[in-house]
Scaffold this motif. Structure first.
Motif, PDB file in Angstrom:
ATOM      1  N   THR A 169      -4.541  -4.412   5.464  1.00 19.08           N
ATOM      2  CA  THR A 169      -5.908  -4.432   5.568  1.00 19.08           C
ATOM      3  C   THR A 169      -6.745  -3.102   5.856  1.00 19.08           C
ATOM      4  O   THR A 169      -7.561  -2.739   4.966  1.00 19.08           O
ATOM      5  CB  THR A 169      -6.632  -5.343   6.458  1.00 19.08           C
ATOM      6  N   LEU A 170      -6.117  -2.182   6.899  1.00 19.68           N
ATOM      7  CA  LEU A 170      -6.738  -1.136   7.221  1.00 19.68           C
ATOM      8  C   LEU A 170      -6.377  -0.088   5.981  1.00 19.68           C
ATOM      9  O   LEU A 170      -7.419   0.537   5.557  1.00 19.68           O
ATOM     10  CB  LEU A 170      -6.236  -0.493   8.389  1.00 19.68           C
ATOM     11  N   ILE A 171      -5.397  -0.028   5.407  1.00 16.62           N
ATOM     12  CA  ILE A 171      -5.205   0.628   4.181  1.00 16.62           C
ATOM     13  C   ILE A 171      -6.137   0.400   3.060  1.00 16.62           C
ATOM     14  O   ILE A 171      -6.420   1.264   2.161  1.00 16.62           O
ATOM     15  CB  ILE A 171      -3.608   0.594   3.809  1.00 16.62           C
ATOM     16  N   PHE A 172      -6.398  -0.908   2.685  1.00  8.79           N
ATOM     17  CA  PHE A 172      -7.201  -1.319   1.672  1.00  8.79           C
ATOM     18  C   PHE A 172      -8.499  -0.872   1.573  1.00  8.79           C
ATOM     19  O   PHE A 172      -9.058  -0.497   0.728  1.00  8.79           O
ATOM     20  CB  PHE A 172      -6.895  -2.750   1.413  1.00  8.79           C
ATOM     21  N   PHE A 173      -9.022  -1.107   2.865  1.00  8.52           N
ATOM     22  CA  PHE A 173     -10.532  -0.782   2.965  1.00  8.52           C
ATOM     23  C   PHE A 173     -10.791   0.606   3.617  1.00  8.52           C
ATOM     24  O   PHE A 173     -11.836   0.754   4.037  1.00  8.52           O
ATOM     25  CB  PHE A 173     -11.094  -1.766   4.154  1.00  8.52           C
ATOM     26  N   LEU A 174      -9.661   1.450   4.017  1.00  3.89           N
ATOM     27  CA  LEU A 174      -9.985   2.873   4.040  1.00  3.89           C
ATOM     28  C   LEU A 174     -10.921   3.580   3.112  1.00  3.89           C
ATOM     29  O   LEU A 174     -10.690   3.371   1.911  1.00  3.89           O
ATOM     30  CB  LEU A 174      -8.663   3.841   4.142  1.00  3.89           C
ATOM     31  N   PRO A 175     -11.841   4.126   3.454  1.00  4.71           N
ATOM     32  CA  PRO A 175     -12.716   5.159   2.554  1.00  4.71           C
ATOM     33  C   PRO A 175     -11.962   5.999   1.669  1.00  4.71           C
ATOM     34  O   PRO A 175     -10.841   6.392   2.057  1.00  4.71           O
ATOM     35  CB  PRO A 175     -13.451   6.039   3.596  1.00  4.71           C
ATOM     36  N   HIS A 176     -12.484   6.210   0.307  1.00  6.05           N
ATOM     37  CA  HIS A 176     -11.674   7.056  -0.487  1.00  6.05           C
ATOM     38  C   HIS A 176     -11.403   8.137  -0.310  1.00  6.05           C
ATOM     39  O   HIS A 176     -10.443   9.103  -0.322  1.00  6.05           O
ATOM     40  CB  HIS A 176     -12.836   6.993  -1.741  1.00  6.05           C
ATOM     41  N   LEU A 177     -12.294   8.929   0.630  1.00  9.26           N
ATOM     42  CA  LEU A 177     -12.139  10.356   1.317  1.00  9.26           C
ATOM     43  C   LEU A 177     -10.901  10.536   2.140  1.00  9.26           C
ATOM     44  O   LEU A 177      -9.944  11.246   1.932  1.00  9.26           O
ATOM     45  CB  LEU A 177     -13.187  10.641   1.963  1.00  9.26           C
ATOM     46  N   ALA A 205       1.077  -0.057  -4.189  1.00 12.97           N
ATOM     47  CA  ALA A 205       0.155  -1.390  -5.005  1.00 12.97           C
ATOM     48  C   ALA A 205      -1.155  -0.725  -5.384  1.00 12.97           C
ATOM     49  O   ALA A 205      -1.556  -1.223  -6.732  1.00 12.97           O
ATOM     50  CB  ALA A 205      -0.009  -2.517  -4.162  1.00 12.97           C
ATOM     51  N   MET A 206      -1.800  -0.001  -4.644  1.00 12.49           N
ATOM     52  CA  MET A 206      -3.133   0.535  -5.267  1.00 12.49           C
ATOM     53  C   MET A 206      -3.122   1.517  -6.429  1.00 12.49           C
ATOM     54  O   MET A 206      -3.785   1.627  -6.983  1.00 12.49           O
ATOM     55  CB  MET A 206      -3.944   1.006  -3.836  1.00 12.49           C
ATOM     56  N   GLU A 207      -2.121   2.088  -6.247  1.00 10.32           N
ATOM     57  CA  GLU A 207      -1.800   3.236  -7.091  1.00 10.32           C
ATOM     58  C   GLU A 207      -1.264   2.475  -8.692  1.00 10.32           C
ATOM     59  O   GLU A 207      -1.686   2.966  -9.622  1.00 10.32           O
ATOM     60  CB  GLU A 207      -0.355   4.143  -7.021  1.00 10.32           C
ATOM     61  N   GLU A 208      -1.001   1.270  -8.481  1.00  8.11           N
ATOM     62  CA  GLU A 208      -0.671   0.577  -9.910  1.00  8.11           C
ATOM     63  C   GLU A 208      -1.882  -0.418 -10.080  1.00  8.11           C
ATOM     64  O   GLU A 208      -1.695  -1.018 -10.935  1.00  8.11           O
ATOM     65  CB  GLU A 208       0.590  -0.185  -9.664  1.00  8.11           C
ATOM     66  N   LYS A 209      -2.943  -0.226  -9.176  1.00  5.16           N
ATOM     67  CA  LYS A 209      -4.223  -0.979  -9.520  1.00  5.16           C
ATOM     68  C   LYS A 209      -3.941  -2.393  -9.495  1.00  5.16           C
ATOM     69  O   LYS A 209      -4.592  -3.229 -10.163  1.00  5.16           O
ATOM     70  CB  LYS A 209      -4.520  -0.466 -10.967  1.00  5.16           C
ATOM     71  N   TYR A 210      -3.255  -2.757  -8.411  1.00  5.96           N
ATOM     72  CA  TYR A 210      -3.286  -4.070  -8.092  1.00  5.96           C
ATOM     73  C   TYR A 210      -4.554  -4.759  -7.604  1.00  5.96           C
ATOM     74  O   TYR A 210      -5.109  -3.825  -6.828  1.00  5.96           O
ATOM     75  CB  TYR A 210      -2.037  -4.536  -7.046  1.00  5.96           C
ATOM     76  N   ASP A 211      -4.748  -5.978  -7.530  1.00  6.60           N
ATOM     77  CA  ASP A 211      -5.731  -6.749  -6.966  1.00  6.60           C
ATOM     78  C   ASP A 211      -5.500  -6.852  -5.343  1.00  6.60           C
ATOM     79  O   ASP A 211      -4.555  -6.509  -4.834  1.00  6.60           O
ATOM     80  CB  ASP A 211      -6.396  -7.836  -7.605  1.00  6.60           C
ATOM     81  N   ILE A 212      -6.507  -7.516  -4.766  1.00  8.28           N
ATOM     82  CA  ILE A 212      -6.303  -7.387  -3.113  1.00  8.28           C
ATOM     83  C   ILE A 212      -4.797  -8.149  -2.832  1.00  8.28           C
ATOM     84  O   ILE A 212      -4.148  -7.952  -1.969  1.00  8.28           O
ATOM     85  CB  ILE A 212      -7.484  -7.966  -2.558  1.00  8.28           C
ATOM     86  N   LEU A 213      -4.797  -9.346  -3.348  1.00  2.00           N
ATOM     87  CA  LEU A 213      -3.629 -10.202  -3.213  1.00  2.00           C
ATOM     88  C   LEU A 213      -2.487  -9.477  -3.420  1.00  2.00           C
ATOM     89  O   LEU A 213      -1.278  -9.649  -2.799  1.00  2.00           O
ATOM     90  CB  LEU A 213      -3.846 -11.549  -4.171  1.00  2.00           C
ATOM     91  N   GLY A 214      -2.248  -8.944  -4.472  1.00  2.00           N
ATOM     92  CA  GLY A 214      -1.076  -8.133  -5.048  1.00  2.00           C
ATOM     93  C   GLY A 214      -0.716  -6.949  -3.982  1.00  2.00           C
ATOM     94  O   GLY A 214       0.576  -6.741  -3.533  1.00  2.00           O
ATOM     95  N   VAL A 215      -2.033  -6.201  -3.163  1.00  2.00           N
ATOM     96  CA  VAL A 215      -1.842  -5.437  -2.543  1.00  2.00           C
ATOM     97  C   VAL A 215      -0.835  -6.131  -0.893  1.00  2.00           C
ATOM     98  O   VAL A 215      -0.339  -5.232  -0.500  1.00  2.00           O
ATOM     99  CB  VAL A 215      -3.045  -4.614  -2.009  1.00  2.00           C
ATOM    100  N   TYR A 216      -1.550  -7.137  -0.802  1.00  2.00           N
ATOM    101  CA  TYR A 216      -1.094  -7.877   0.587  1.00  2.00           C
ATOM    102  C   TYR A 216       0.362  -8.163   0.229  1.00  2.00           C
ATOM    103  O   TYR A 216       1.207  -8.052   1.081  1.00  2.00           O
ATOM    104  CB  TYR A 216      -2.095  -9.047   0.926  1.00  2.00           C
ATOM    105  N   ILE A 217       0.529  -8.874  -0.882  1.00  2.00           N
ATOM    106  CA  ILE A 217       2.021  -9.265  -1.226  1.00  2.00           C
ATOM    107  C   ILE A 217       3.036  -7.911  -1.069  1.00  2.00           C
ATOM    108  O   ILE A 217       4.147  -8.042  -0.582  1.00  2.00           O
ATOM    109  CB  ILE A 217       2.042  -9.820  -2.460  1.00  2.00           C
ATOM    110  N   LEU A 218       2.818  -7.027  -1.794  1.00  2.00           N
ATOM    111  CA  LEU A 218       3.735  -5.640  -2.066  1.00  2.00           C
ATOM    112  C   LEU A 218       3.780  -5.162  -0.604  1.00  2.00           C
ATOM    113  O   LEU A 218       4.865  -4.624  -0.269  1.00  2.00           O
ATOM    114  CB  LEU A 218       3.170  -4.848  -3.009  1.00  2.00           C
ATOM    115  N   GLY A 219       2.693  -5.139   0.292  1.00  2.00           N
ATOM    116  CA  GLY A 219       2.771  -4.741   1.686  1.00  2.00           C
ATOM    117  C   GLY A 219       3.777  -5.353   2.420  1.00  2.00           C
ATOM    118  O   GLY A 219       4.824  -4.818   3.066  1.00  2.00           O
TER     119      GLY A 219
END
Length: 208
Positions: free
Chosen positions: A73-81, A22-36
């Motif tokens: 949640t952890l995946i979404f808020f992980l540092p970019h590094l 979802a993040m690779e496809e540039k989804y917003d936070i709601l989209g990330v949760y739904i796809l997860g």
């Protein structure tokens, strides 16, 4: 115990893979949760529909839903590094495939279903979430490509259906084997045979 472990491992792995895609496809936070969440539970829902288990039983898995939410949640808020090390979501997909394929086969075996049904249960539980994830992300599902993917889920179903893996140790070995086989097939680019039909040939056969 192995049932609970596979449930947790599969849920975490597929929730993580869904969130990363979802993040690779540039989804917003709601989209990330739904796809997860859809990735984590889609395969189990499809399997339950097939063998006649009511869909609302999903809501009895409160602890797994919480685990999936925490994972996303952890995946979404992980540092970019750190995210750079998770870009290869295929590893999470392999873990989810193996865990849910084995779990689905065990489930069908406990229902005393025939070998064919056990294989289908392993297949749908293992690949269902990934297929739904790829479709929602606008990608061609892995199972429809030429690379070996669904075959490993079917293999798990055969092994369990034949009674070749029954105790916790044997099931754990099977789980690890499916993960390794999946990753090896990706690394070495193993492919299933395929044939294509050109547009010109298809038009001729259809009378155009």
């Amino acid at each position: 115990m192995i049932w609970d472990v596979l449930n947790i491992v599969g849920t975490i792995a597929f929730a993580a893979s869904g969130a990363i895609v979802a993040m690779e496809e540039k989804y917003d936070i709601l989209g990330v949760y739904i796809l997860g969440l859809v990735t984590a539970f889609g395969g189990g829902v499809v399997r339950n529909l097939l063998i006649g288990i009511p869909v609302p039983t999903l809501w009895e898995q409160e602890s797994l839903i919480e685990i999936a939410l925490v994972t996303v949640t952890l995946i979404f808020f992980l540092p970019h590094l750190w995210m750079k090390h998770l870009k290869q979501w295929t590893f999470f997909d392999a873990i989810g495939l193996a865990a849910f394929a084995v779990q689905g086969a065990i489930y069908a075996t406990e229902k005393q279903l025939p070998l064919g049904a056990i294989m289908v249960a392993a297949l749908l539980t293992g690949i269902g979430g990934g297929v739904i994830r790829d479709v929602l992300a606008g990608r061609k599902p892995l199972v429809f490509r030429e690379e070996i993917y669904a075959a490993w889920a079917i293999l798990a179903g055969v092994v369990i259906g034949k009674g070749w893996a029954q105790d916790n140790l044997e099931l754990s070995v099977l789980f690890i084997s499916v993960v390794i086989l999946r990753m090896v097939s990706v690394t070495l680019k193993w492919r299933l045979p395929r044939r294509t039909v050109s547009v010109e040939y298809r038009n001729k056969t259809e009378g155009f």
